[in-house]
Motif scaffolding. Structure first.
Motif, PDB file in Angstrom:
ATOM      1  N   GLY A 160       9.273   1.459  -4.358  1.00  0.00           N
ATOM      2  CA  GLY A 160       9.480   2.250  -3.125  1.00  0.00           C
ATOM      3  C   GLY A 160       9.506   3.739  -3.091  1.00  0.00           C
ATOM      4  N   LYS A 161       9.977   4.201  -4.254  1.00  0.00           N
ATOM      5  CA  LYS A 161      10.131   5.761  -4.643  1.00  0.00           C
ATOM      6  C   LYS A 161       8.648   6.081  -4.950  1.00  0.00           C
ATOM      7  CE  LYS A 161      12.040   9.058  -7.706  1.00  0.00           C
ATOM      8  NZ  LYS A 161      12.879   9.306  -9.021  1.00  0.00           N
ATOM      9  N   LEU A 162       7.893   5.607  -5.850  1.00  0.00           N
ATOM     10  CA  LEU A 162       6.807   5.770  -6.216  1.00  0.00           C
ATOM     11  C   LEU A 162       5.822   5.698  -4.838  1.00  0.00           C
ATOM     12  CD1 LEU A 162       4.160   6.271  -8.342  1.00  0.00           C
ATOM     13  CD2 LEU A 162       4.059   3.926  -8.705  1.00  0.00           C
ATOM     14  N   ILE A 210       3.507   8.918  -3.620  1.00  0.00           N
ATOM     15  CA  ILE A 210       1.993   8.974  -3.294  1.00  0.00           C
ATOM     16  C   ILE A 210       1.600   9.093  -1.719  1.00  0.00           C
ATOM     17  CG2 ILE A 210      -0.173   7.354  -3.300  1.00  0.00           C
ATOM     18  CD1 ILE A 210       1.110   6.115  -5.597  1.00  0.00           C
ATOM     19  N   SER A 211       2.605   8.509  -0.837  1.00  0.00           N
ATOM     20  CA  SER A 211       2.042   8.512   0.572  1.00  0.00           C
ATOM     21  C   SER A 211       2.438   9.869   1.380  1.00  0.00           C
ATOM     22  CB  SER A 211       2.386   7.210   1.193  1.00  0.00           C
ATOM     23  OG  SER A 211       3.801   7.058   1.180  1.00  0.00           O
ATOM     24  N   HIS A 212       3.903  10.245   0.997  1.00  0.00           N
ATOM     25  CA  HIS A 212       4.370  11.078   1.812  1.00  0.00           C
ATOM     26  C   HIS A 212       4.089  12.537   1.950  1.00  0.00           C
ATOM     27  CE1 HIS A 212       7.545  13.338   4.047  1.00  0.00           C
ATOM     28  NE2 HIS A 212       8.212  12.214   4.597  1.00  0.00           N
ATOM     29  N   PRO A 239       0.684  -1.205   0.008  1.00  0.00           N
ATOM     30  CA  PRO A 239      -0.007   0.048   0.088  1.00  0.00           C
ATOM     31  C   PRO A 239       0.786   1.284   0.074  1.00  0.00           C
ATOM     32  CG  PRO A 239      -0.569  -1.454   1.899  1.00  0.00           C
ATOM     33  CD  PRO A 239       0.551  -2.226   1.319  1.00  0.00           C
ATOM     34  N   ALA A 240       0.385   2.199  -0.661  1.00  0.00           N
ATOM     35  CA  ALA A 240       1.091   3.676  -0.778  1.00  0.00           C
ATOM     36  C   ALA A 240       0.294   4.430   0.108  1.00  0.00           C
ATOM     37  CB  ALA A 240       1.005   4.144  -2.223  1.00  0.00           C
ATOM     38  N   GLY A 241       0.254   4.368   1.476  1.00  0.00           N
ATOM     39  CA  GLY A 241      -0.682   5.115   2.420  1.00  0.00           C
ATOM     40  C   GLY A 241      -1.229   4.045   3.115  1.00  0.00           C
ATOM     41  N   ARG A 242      -2.325   4.720   3.727  1.00  0.00           N
ATOM     42  CA  ARG A 242      -3.124   3.784   4.529  1.00  0.00           C
ATOM     43  C   ARG A 242      -4.511   4.250   4.527  1.00  0.00           C
ATOM     44  NH1 ARG A 242      -4.167   4.589   9.686  1.00  0.00           N
ATOM     45  NH2 ARG A 242      -3.982   2.098  10.202  1.00  0.00           N
ATOM     46  N   LEU A 243      -5.528   3.371   4.683  1.00  0.00           N
ATOM     47  CA  LEU A 243      -6.833   3.569   4.970  1.00  0.00           C
ATOM     48  C   LEU A 243      -7.424   2.970   6.125  1.00  0.00           C
ATOM     49  CD1 LEU A 243      -9.040   5.381   3.552  1.00  0.00           C
ATOM     50  CD2 LEU A 243      -9.425   3.373   2.136  1.00  0.00           C
ATOM     51  N   ASP A 244      -7.922   3.775   7.183  1.00  0.00           N
ATOM     52  CA  ASP A 244      -8.468   2.930   8.436  1.00  0.00           C
ATOM     53  C   ASP A 244      -9.291   1.596   8.096  1.00  0.00           C
ATOM     54  OD1 ASP A 244      -6.710   4.660  10.108  1.00  0.00           O
ATOM     55  OD2 ASP A 244      -8.508   6.280  10.062  1.00  0.00           O
ATOM     56  N   LYS A 245      -9.209   0.849   9.033  1.00  0.00           N
ATOM     57  CA  LYS A 245     -10.114  -0.347   9.077  1.00  0.00           C
ATOM     58  C   LYS A 245     -11.498   0.080   8.747  1.00  0.00           C
ATOM     59  CE  LYS A 245     -11.329  -4.713  11.610  1.00  0.00           C
ATOM     60  NZ  LYS A 245     -11.019  -5.628  12.865  1.00  0.00           N
ATOM     61  N   ASP A 246     -12.178   1.098   9.652  1.00  0.00           N
ATOM     62  CA  ASP A 246     -13.489   1.507   9.405  1.00  0.00           C
ATOM     63  C   ASP A 246     -13.769   2.256   8.088  1.00  0.00           C
ATOM     64  OD1 ASP A 246     -12.037   3.364  10.540  1.00  0.00           O
ATOM     65  OD2 ASP A 246     -13.670   3.724  12.281  1.00  0.00           O
ATOM     66  N   SER A 247     -12.779   2.858   7.218  1.00  0.00           N
ATOM     67  CA  SER A 247     -12.871   3.499   6.026  1.00  0.00           C
ATOM     68  C   SER A 247     -12.879   2.639   5.034  1.00  0.00           C
ATOM     69  CB  SER A 247     -12.044   4.412   6.112  1.00  0.00           C
ATOM     70  OG  SER A 247     -11.861   5.500   7.119  1.00  0.00           O
ATOM     71  N   ARG A 293      -5.007  17.952   1.562  1.00  0.00           N
ATOM     72  CA  ARG A 293      -3.753  17.844   1.112  1.00  0.00           C
ATOM     73  C   ARG A 293      -2.842  17.645   2.351  1.00  0.00           C
ATOM     74  NH1 ARG A 293      -2.465  19.242  -4.042  1.00  0.00           N
ATOM     75  NH2 ARG A 293      -4.266  20.140  -5.318  1.00  0.00           N
ATOM     76  N   GLU A 294      -3.332  17.169   3.338  1.00  0.00           N
ATOM     77  CA  GLU A 294      -2.324  16.719   4.243  1.00  0.00           C
ATOM     78  C   GLU A 294      -2.820  15.283   5.049  1.00  0.00           C
ATOM     79  OE1 GLU A 294      -2.745  19.587   7.644  1.00  0.00           O
ATOM     80  OE2 GLU A 294      -4.637  20.037   6.798  1.00  0.00           O
ATOM     81  N   GLY A 295      -2.397  14.554   5.840  1.00  0.00           N
ATOM     82  CA  GLY A 295      -2.806  13.404   6.285  1.00  0.00           C
ATOM     83  C   GLY A 295      -2.449  13.357   7.809  1.00  0.00           C
TER      84      GLY A 295
END
Length: 197
Positions: free
Chosen positions: A66-68, A72-74, A48-56, A150-152
């Protein structure tokens, strides 16, 4: 002579879009009773590039590069993320204005968000039933909004709507940067051919 199986194209970046169902972990392993990405995606060596909570629910991007993955996630790359959010209550102009200007949370003020109310027609024609369904209260209506940030910060969207007095009941990510969920149904995935960030 170079073996075809070890050619550079065999190691080319791969990118997949996945519609993560509710109650599924954003990882390939878990306890025996957990729903994980491995239940839906048989492809090896993508992450996964980033995450999404279990309940989302909704769009999750996965890649072998890894670079891609970092692009995407940083947070420093500031890719926009759009969510469709079902909130408790009939959301009003004051709450929308607060979301647009930024919400003060315990870990700082959020950056201004783009937000608009989704029409009932859009919701009814696009959004799939959730399993299990949300718990609705007969005398309290719900509203759907589209919210782009645009933030996380951790569980940011849920905390933002709660701070305006409209707690989130359901959260679906529909877009990351230029990549959209489109017509993927829960548990479905597809390879993305254009991977320019």
């Amino acid at each position: 002579m170079r073996n075809k199986t070890t050619s550079p194209t065999a190691q080319s970046p791969l990118l997949y879009a996945f519609n993560k169902p509710f109650n599924t972990l954003c990882q390939f392993s878990g306890e025996a009773q957990d729903s994980t990405l491995a239940n839906f995606i048989p492809i090896k060596d993508i992450y996964p590039a980033g995450r999404l909570d279990k309940d989302s629910e909704g769009l999750l991007l996965l890649t072998n590069d890894g670079k891609l993955q970092q692009q995407i996630s940083h947070p420093k790359f500031k890719l926009s993320k759009t969510y469709w959010v079902q909130v408790e209550g009939k959301i009003d102009s004051s709450a929308l204005a607060q979301l647009k200007s930024g919400i003060v949370l315990k870990d700082g003020k959020t950056k201004p968000a783009q937000v608009n109310v989704l029409s009932t027609d859009k919701v009814n024609s696009t959004i799939w039933p959730r399993t299990p369904p949300i718990r609705e209260r007969k005398n309290i209506p719900t509203s759907w909004i589209a919210l782009t940030i645009r933030e996380g910060k951790n569980r940011q969207v849920r905390r933002m709507t709660a701070a305006t007095g409209f707690p989130t009941l359901r959260l679906i990510r529909v877009q990351i940067g230029n990549w959209c969920l489109d017509n993927l149904q829960p548990g479905e995935y597809r390879e993305i051919s254009s991977i320019t960030v």
